[in-house]
Design an enzyme around this catalytic site. Structure first.
Site, mmCIF file in Angstrom:
data_model
loop_
_atom_site.group_PDB
_atom_site.id
_atom_site.type_symbol
_atom_site.label_atom_id
_atom_site.label_comp_id
_atom_site.label_asym_id
_atom_site.label_seq_id
_atom_site.Cartn_x
_atom_site.Cartn_y
_atom_site.Cartn_z
ATOM 1 N N GLN A 24 -7.706 -3.352 -0.022
ATOM 2 C CA GLN A 24 -6.321 -3.649 -0.370
ATOM 3 C C GLN A 24 -5.941 -5.074 0.025
ATOM 4 O O GLN A 24 -5.221 -5.757 -0.700
ATOM 5 C CB GLN A 24 -5.401 -2.626 0.290
ATOM 6 N N THR A 49 0.855 -1.188 0.000
ATOM 7 C CA THR A 49 0.000 0.000 0.000
ATOM 8 C C THR A 49 0.892 1.239 0.000
ATOM 9 O O THR A 49 2.114 1.141 -0.075
ATOM 10 C CB THR A 49 -0.925 0.020 1.222
ATOM 11 N N CYS A 50 0.270 2.404 0.136
ATOM 12 C CA CYS A 50 1.060 3.632 0.101
ATOM 13 C C CYS A 50 1.933 3.789 1.335
ATOM 14 O O CYS A 50 2.859 4.611 1.343
ATOM 15 C CB CYS A 50 0.147 4.842 -0.052
ATOM 16 N N ASN A 51 1.665 3.025 2.405
ATOM 17 C CA ASN A 51 2.486 3.203 3.604
ATOM 18 C C ASN A 51 2.962 1.903 4.249
ATOM 19 O O ASN A 51 3.422 1.924 5.379
ATOM 20 C CB ASN A 51 1.740 4.051 4.649
ATOM 21 N N ARG A 52 2.879 0.790 3.517
ATOM 22 C CA ARG A 52 3.428 -0.460 4.046
ATOM 23 C C ARG A 52 3.625 -1.477 2.922
ATOM 24 O O ARG A 52 2.916 -1.444 1.896
ATOM 25 C CB ARG A 52 2.529 -1.055 5.138
ATOM 26 N N SER A 101 -3.075 1.719 10.740
ATOM 27 C CA SER A 101 -3.010 2.630 9.600
ATOM 28 C C SER A 101 -2.521 4.007 10.019
ATOM 29 O O SER A 101 -2.625 4.396 11.181
ATOM 30 C CB SER A 101 -4.396 2.760 8.951
ATOM 31 N N ALA A 138 -10.880 2.789 5.850
ATOM 32 C CA ALA A 138 -11.515 1.582 5.322
ATOM 33 C C ALA A 138 -10.832 1.035 4.074
ATOM 34 O O ALA A 138 -11.136 -0.080 3.649
ATOM 35 C CB ALA A 138 -12.988 1.862 5.023
#
Length: 437
Positions: A120, A49-52, A109, A115
């Protein structure tokens, strides 16, 4: 097989390292093949994802699994294993289950309760199924994790406000522009899932007109139909930037799509519009869509995932967080117990197969050595031997199932496998795994 999670997130990893770890759709099949080629890795799901970026895997052991997954990620990121290891975390067995549930529930998150993570996780699992890297253990993990995510949102107020990475990012210009986002022209670069969320959030905030640049014709058509956005061809990106006060970028491009060479002429055009209002560029992509040089230009404010971590607010009440964590703990114990029970069942089945093969071999040997025995006599001997074996196996079979449900119960199952040198199939072919809900 055991569950192992190895990953990196915004909490402990610099954005430039996350960028190198990010797994695009074109890169995913190769990484999954690399993981499955490792001897200790039996199943794998990759969540990016954008952060993991995380690998959820079924492995033969902790140390071998960690070493091999770490090496695969290092190769993918073109980084040394030693350097990457400083930023990686690992969770094993029950801790892996708890972490996966926490992530899917939105509790880990950047914006607590968002959500998007549910979709994802679904997409990550479906990709693993389609590429043949998922199996029974990862199916159980993901299916249960999605159930936990839905339960947390149904039984607590986490996520009720609709907070997301997008809304947290939009708080930045909203807090600096007079009157907030209402009536502010906006541009969204990217018409995928994140781009759609950005358009929806901008529309709810009263921003407009909203223009969209994207490669997906179908995505553009949906946004035009739902929100009345203005589609912009990529060739007109500079004038579209000049006309906007807020830009949200959310593409899956491997390289920056907004460079200083593109943004600088747009900023010069903006000077002719009147009041000196900075251009807010919100980069929600991973890897980043905005080249670092853009942030050094006068008249532009760039917020990316790294900067967003400092401004994203956790508005979740303590009681809701506590309730969500209790749900995670309860469901972790439930799944861990079920997995241990299933493992014990497979082990007992393997033990009985071993006993059946031994009985069959001895009866065959008896038939060769005593051809004088009648069919009825051989049948009676077979029944007697089978009864003796079943009576001997019944107490340990029942007991190991009981013990498996207790804390550290997997030790008894493992001991049974070692004592009888049992080969236990732990993975199920993907075709036999139900689709995730």
């Amino acid at each position: 097989m055991n569950l192992l999670v190895v990953g990196a997130s915004y909490r402990s990893t610099p954005v430039d390292v996350l960028e190198r770890l990010a797994v695009g759709s074109a890169e995913l099949p190769g990484l999954l093949r690399t993981l499955l080629d490792r001897p200790a890795v039996e199943e794998a799901v990759v969540l990016s994802t954008c952060n993991r970026v995380e690998v959820w895997a079924a492995v033969s052991g902790f140390h071998a699994g960690l070493r091999e997954i770490g090496a695969a990620l290092a190769t993918h990121a073109d980084a040394s294993t030693d350097v990457l290891a400083r930023h990686l975390y690992a969770h094993y067995d029950d801790a892996a289950v708890a972490h996966t549930f926490t992530v899917t529930a939105g509790l880990d998150s950047m914006v607590v309760g968002e959500a998007q993570i549910l979709g994802q996780v679904r997409a990550a699992y479906r990709a693993a199924v389609s590429y043949g890297s998922a199996g029974r253990l990862t199916h159980e993990l993901v299916q249960h994790a999605l159930r936990v995510g839905r339960r947390v949102r149904a039984e607590t107020d986490i996520g009720r406000c609709g907070a997301s990475t997008v809304t947290a990012a939009l708080d930045v210009p909203a807090g600096h522009l007079p009157g907030g986002l209402a009536g502010r022209p906006a541009l969204v670069v990217g018409a995928g899932a994140m781009g759609g969320i950005a358009v929806a959030a901008l529309s709810r905030a009263g921003a407009g007109p909203i223009a969209v640049v994207g490669r997906g014709a179908e995505g553009i058509r949906r946004l035009v139909s739902a929100y009345g956005v203005r589609p912009v061809p990529a060739a007109d990106l500079v004038p579209a930037l000049a006309a906007a006060d807020v830009v949200v970028t959310a593409t899956t491009a491997p390289d920056p799509v907004l460079t200083a060479e593109l943004v600088a002429p747009a900023l010069r055009r903006r000077l002719t519009r009147g009041p000196d209002v900075p251009l807010f560029v919100l980069d929600l992509a991973m890897p980043r869509d905005v080249h670092p040089a853009v942030a050094r230009l006068d008249g532009v404010v760039v917020v990316d995932i790294g900067g967003l971590g400092a401004v994203a607010r956790d508005g979740v009440e303590r009681r809701d967080r506590d309730a969500a964590e209790r749900i995670v703990a309860t469901e972790r114990d439930a799944l861990a117990g079920r997995l241990r029970g299933a493992d014990a069942g497979l082990t007992v089945a393997a033990l009985r197969r071993r006993a059946d093969r031994t009985v069959s071999a001895e009866l065959h040997r008896l038939a060769q050595r005593r051809p004088d025995l009648s069919e009825a006599q051989r049948a009676e001997v077979a029944r007697t031997v089978s009864r003796v074996v079943q009576q001997l196996l019944h107490p340990p079979s029942v007991r190991v199932r009981q013990l498996a449900g207790e804390p550290d119960g997997e030790r008894y199952t493992a001991a049974l496998r070692q004592l009888f040198d049992l080969e236990v199939p732990h993975s199920t072919p993907v075709a036999d795994v139900p689709r995730v809900a």
